[in-house]
Write a protein that holds these residues in place. Structure first.
Motif, short mmCIF file in Angstrom:
data_model
loop_
_atom_site.label_atom_id
_atom_site.label_comp_id
_atom_site.label_asym_id
_atom_site.label_seq_id
_atom_site.Cartn_x
_atom_site.Cartn_y
_atom_site.Cartn_z
N ALA A 94 -34.65 56.02 32.45
CA ALA A 94 -34.07 54.88 31.74
C ALA A 94 -33.29 53.99 32.70
O ALA A 94 -33.31 52.76 32.58
N CYS A 95 -32.59 54.61 33.66
CA CYS A 95 -31.89 53.82 34.69
C CYS A 95 -32.88 53.00 35.51
O CYS A 95 -32.65 51.82 35.79
N ASP A 96 -33.99 53.63 35.88
CA ASP A 96 -35.00 52.92 36.67
C ASP A 96 -35.61 51.77 35.87
O ASP A 96 -35.81 50.66 36.39
N VAL A 97 -35.92 52.03 34.60
CA VAL A 97 -36.48 50.99 33.74
C VAL A 97 -35.50 49.82 33.61
O VAL A 97 -35.89 48.64 33.65
N THR A 98 -34.22 50.14 33.46
CA THR A 98 -33.20 49.11 33.32
C THR A 98 -33.08 48.27 34.59
O THR A 98 -33.02 47.04 34.54
N GLU A 99 -33.05 48.95 35.74
CA GLU A 99 -32.93 48.23 37.01
C GLU A 99 -34.13 47.32 37.23
O GLU A 99 -34.00 46.20 37.72
N ASP A 100 -35.33 47.80 36.86
CA ASP A 100 -36.53 46.97 36.97
C ASP A 100 -36.42 45.74 36.06
O ASP A 100 -36.77 44.61 36.47
N ALA A 101 -35.97 45.94 34.83
CA ALA A 101 -35.85 44.83 33.88
C ALA A 101 -34.86 43.78 34.40
O ALA A 101 -35.12 42.57 34.34
N LEU A 102 -33.72 44.24 34.91
CA LEU A 102 -32.72 43.31 35.44
C LEU A 102 -33.27 42.55 36.65
O LEU A 102 -33.04 41.34 36.80
N ALA A 103 -34.00 43.25 37.50
CA ALA A 103 -34.57 42.60 38.68
C ALA A 103 -35.60 41.54 38.29
O ALA A 103 -35.79 40.54 39.02
N GLN A 104 -36.24 41.71 37.14
CA GLN A 104 -37.23 40.75 36.66
C GLN A 104 -36.61 39.60 35.86
O GLN A 104 -37.32 38.72 35.37
N GLY A 105 -35.27 39.61 35.73
CA GLY A 105 -34.59 38.52 35.04
C GLY A 105 -34.38 38.73 33.56
O GLY A 105 -33.95 37.81 32.86
N HIS A 106 -34.64 39.93 33.07
CA HIS A 106 -34.42 40.22 31.66
C HIS A 106 -32.95 40.56 31.41
O HIS A 106 -32.27 41.10 32.28
N GLN A 107 -32.50 40.29 30.19
CA GLN A 107 -31.27 40.89 29.71
C GLN A 107 -31.62 42.17 28.97
O GLN A 107 -32.71 42.27 28.39
N VAL A 108 -30.71 43.14 28.99
CA VAL A 108 -30.91 44.37 28.24
C VAL A 108 -30.00 44.33 27.03
O VAL A 108 -28.78 44.27 27.16
N ALA A 109 -30.61 44.31 25.84
CA ALA A 109 -29.86 44.15 24.61
C ALA A 109 -29.36 45.48 24.05
O ALA A 109 -28.28 45.56 23.48
N MET A 110 -30.15 46.55 24.23
CA MET A 110 -29.80 47.81 23.56
C MET A 110 -30.42 49.00 24.27
O MET A 110 -31.55 48.92 24.78
N PHE A 111 -29.65 50.08 24.30
CA PHE A 111 -30.16 51.39 24.72
C PHE A 111 -30.25 52.27 23.47
O PHE A 111 -29.27 52.42 22.74
N VAL A 112 -31.42 52.84 23.24
CA VAL A 112 -31.63 53.76 22.12
C VAL A 112 -32.05 55.10 22.72
O VAL A 112 -33.02 55.18 23.47
N THR A 113 -31.32 56.15 22.38
CA THR A 113 -31.63 57.46 22.97
C THR A 113 -31.69 58.55 21.91
O THR A 113 -31.00 58.48 20.87
N ASP A 114 -32.52 59.52 22.18
CA ASP A 114 -32.53 60.77 21.44
C ASP A 114 -31.15 61.43 21.62
O ASP A 114 -30.39 61.08 22.53
N SER A 115 -30.79 62.34 20.75
CA SER A 115 -29.49 63.01 20.88
C SER A 115 -29.43 63.98 22.05
O SER A 115 -28.35 64.45 22.42
N ARG A 116 -30.57 64.29 22.64
CA ARG A 116 -30.62 65.08 23.87
C ARG A 116 -31.71 64.52 24.77
O ARG A 116 -32.72 64.01 24.28
#
Length: 566
Positions: A46-68
């Motif tokens: 998820a960290c890698d996906v986020t860093e890629d999105a930010l590098a591509q100029g996206h904003q990240v609106a929400m993180f949704v995660t399983d409870s584990r």
């Protein structure tokens, strides 16, 4: 209304789960038209996906995660990593059915400290609208506070540092009107200039469905946007009669009075010189208000209450500053006067609230509107990105402002004169502040100086125990210094305490009691005039308390208007 088609990449929603990514993707598919859905099988991914999105100029609106997660059973630790990457994103735990109850106890305490925003059950079928209501509320809150609006109702054109332009922008934000503030030499600024005379001043306010105006105050804008010709004609016709109840102030107390009075058939008007919501309307997130488990912003709470009152027939006069109240003689109607209006009312509820007390340091006052702000001024939060910010005050409003600003600012310093925040701030806010690594607290400290080249660049803080003074950088200074009532418009017959708050009930001096009996609990020393909320002496200074007082004033109004039915 003008639309500005966005060329920016779609905001990203990151869906993280080791075994339920397909389910989450299916559940969130309805958002795929306007959001970029990206999945991850672990915290690290998820960290890698986020860093890629930010590098591509996206904003990240929400993180949704399983409870584990496979590499991080404690998802609170995962949130800490994601928060470091994108502090403005909303954070959501979606637990599968078989772990929803068992995982809840260890995770709910984190929600109380602001580590994430909601704990929900993963949908097991289609059309789980209760689930999606929670998601869309969080996305709406993110969109309002963290992004520029795609659809703009009003445009404000002014040079940098224009104080009135800042006040107008804050007014629009608090009234829920999407706006954009630009400089005169921008493309939008030049376009707006075509609608004004060449020598027109600033700020210039333009909207497609309103006459363009050069604003000298918030009142000008309020009248332009909320005082239409049709409304003026209606009010002129109604002005010949006497209304049952006039409410002065559109904060929580005044709004509650309006809802309950109008719903019970009383002709009701609300007069407010500025935006609806009062001080509460500036709060970024009120988490301890009954019935809103995920919290509600002061703006949204105020707008919902206003719409509710409108539905029952309340008439709102925004930008109408009451300058004088003339008490009616021998039970006659009271008279409310402003610079260009006069209204008669059989009863009056004073709910005008309080303003923040001024610091009184000349160098600080000289920079108001140029980095120094009284109140939370949430419209400025995005401008504080990667900056150092100082918040002065120990009440809940100061705590809410600090938590919200920490989503954007590099550092937030809370300055308070008391030894700790716990003496004056709710525990849930103290917990959020202690948890947030971007926020630090300076107890026994006061601001004694400030300066900068044209705008705020630094503040000087003095330790009240040692007398030591130190200077620190600051791009924003937000002053939330406590309550100061403004009751100069009230007649002398209305008794005030030594601090200027309105006295009610048994607190009214005995020589003003009628027939040896004290006024009712929320009644003032003048029959037919009542007080509710922060302006009242002895009030709790909490949103829920003000709302309760506003509602409680209505039976007293009924008893005054129809004494035989009491």
């Amino acid at each position: 209304m003008t639309a500005s088609p966005s060329t920016a990449p779609a905001p990203v929603i990151v869906l993280a789960s080791g075994e339920h990514t397909d389910t989450l993707l299916d559940v969130f598919w309805r958002y795929s038209r306007e959001y970029d859905l990206r999945t991850a099988g672990s915290c690290r991914e998820a960290c890698d996906v986020t860093e890629d999105a930010l590098a591509q100029g996206h904003q990240v609106a929400m993180f949704v995660t399983d409870s584990r997660l496979p590499d991080e059973e404690n998802v609170l630790a995962a949130f800490a990593e994601w928060r470091h990457l994108v502090p403005t994103a909303r954070r959501l735990v979606v637990a599968p059915y078989d772990r929803f109850l068992s995982d809840a106890p260890r995770l709910r305490s984190g929600m109380a400290k602001g580590k994430y925003d909601a704990y929900l059950l993963m949908p097991r079928g289609t059309r789980d609208e209760e689930f999606h209501h929670s998601v869309t509320e969080l996305l709406s809150e993110w969109g309002w506070t963290a992004t520029d609006p795609d659809v703009v109702v009003a445009k404000i054109v002014a040079p940098p540092g224009d104080v009135v332009a800042q006040q107008v922008r804050d007014f629009f934000d608090r009234m829920g009107i999407p706006c954009r503030s630009v400089e005169p030499d921008s493309e939008i600024g030049r376009h707006v200039a075509e609608h004004f005379p060449e020598d027109a001043g600033y700020p210039r306010v333009w909207a497609a469905n309103r006459d363009p105006i050069v604003a000298t105050s918030v009142r000008d804008v309020a009248r332009s946007f909320f005082d239409t010709q049709a409304e003026r004609e209606m009010d002129a016709a109604a002005g010949a009669s006497v209304v049952d109840v006039a409410v002065v102030g559109g904060g929580p107390a005044g709004l509650a009075t309006a809802v309950y009075a109008a719903s019970e058939g009383l002709s009701t008007i609300v007069l407010d010189g500025s935006a609806i919501g009062g001080q509460a309307g500036t709060s970024s997130m009120i988490r301890n208000y009954l019935g809103f488990p995920r919290g509600v912003s002061g703006m949204r709470l105020a707008q919902r209450a206003r719409n509710q009152a409108l539905r029952f027939g309340t008439r709102f006069h925004t930008g109408w500053e009451v300058e004088q109240l003339v008490a009616g003689a021998e039970g006659g109607p009271h008279l409310l006067r402003g610079s260009d209006f006069e209204i008669s009312a059989r009863s009056v509820v004073v709910a005008s609230g309080v303003d923040y007390r001024h610091l009184g340091v000349p160098s600080v006052e000289a920079l108001v509107g140029r980095g120094v702000n009284y109140g939370a001024a949430m419209s400025l939060s995005r401008e504080m990105e990667d900056q150092d910010v100082v918040v002065v005050g120990g009440g809940n409003s100061a705590g809410q402002a600090a938590v919200h600003l920490a989503r954007f600012a590099r550092s937030v310093t809370v300055v308070v004169r008391r030894p700790s925040l716990s003496e004056t701030m709710s525990a849930y806010l103290v917990g959020e502040i202690e948890f947030n690594p971007r926020i630090s607290v300076e107890p026994c400290t006061q601001v004694v100086d400030a300066g900068g080249d044209g705008r705020l660049e630094w503040v000087a803080l003095r330790d009240t125990t040692t007398g030591e003074t130190r200077q620190r950088p600051a791009y924003g200074l937000f002053l939330l210094l406590g309550a100061e009532p403004h009751c100069g418009w009230l007649p002398d017959e209305v008794a005030l305490d030594e601090r200027g708050f309105v006295l009610t009930g048994r607190d009214v001096p005995k020589d003003r009691w009628v027939d040896g009996l004290p006024p009712e609990n929320l009644a003032t020393s003048v029959p037919g005039i009542f007080a509710a909320g922060d302006v009242r002496a002895g009030s709790m200074k909490r949103v829920a308390a003000a709302t309760g007082e506003g509602a409680s004033a209505v039976p007293l109004v009924h008893a005054w208007l129809s004494p035989g039915d009491a």
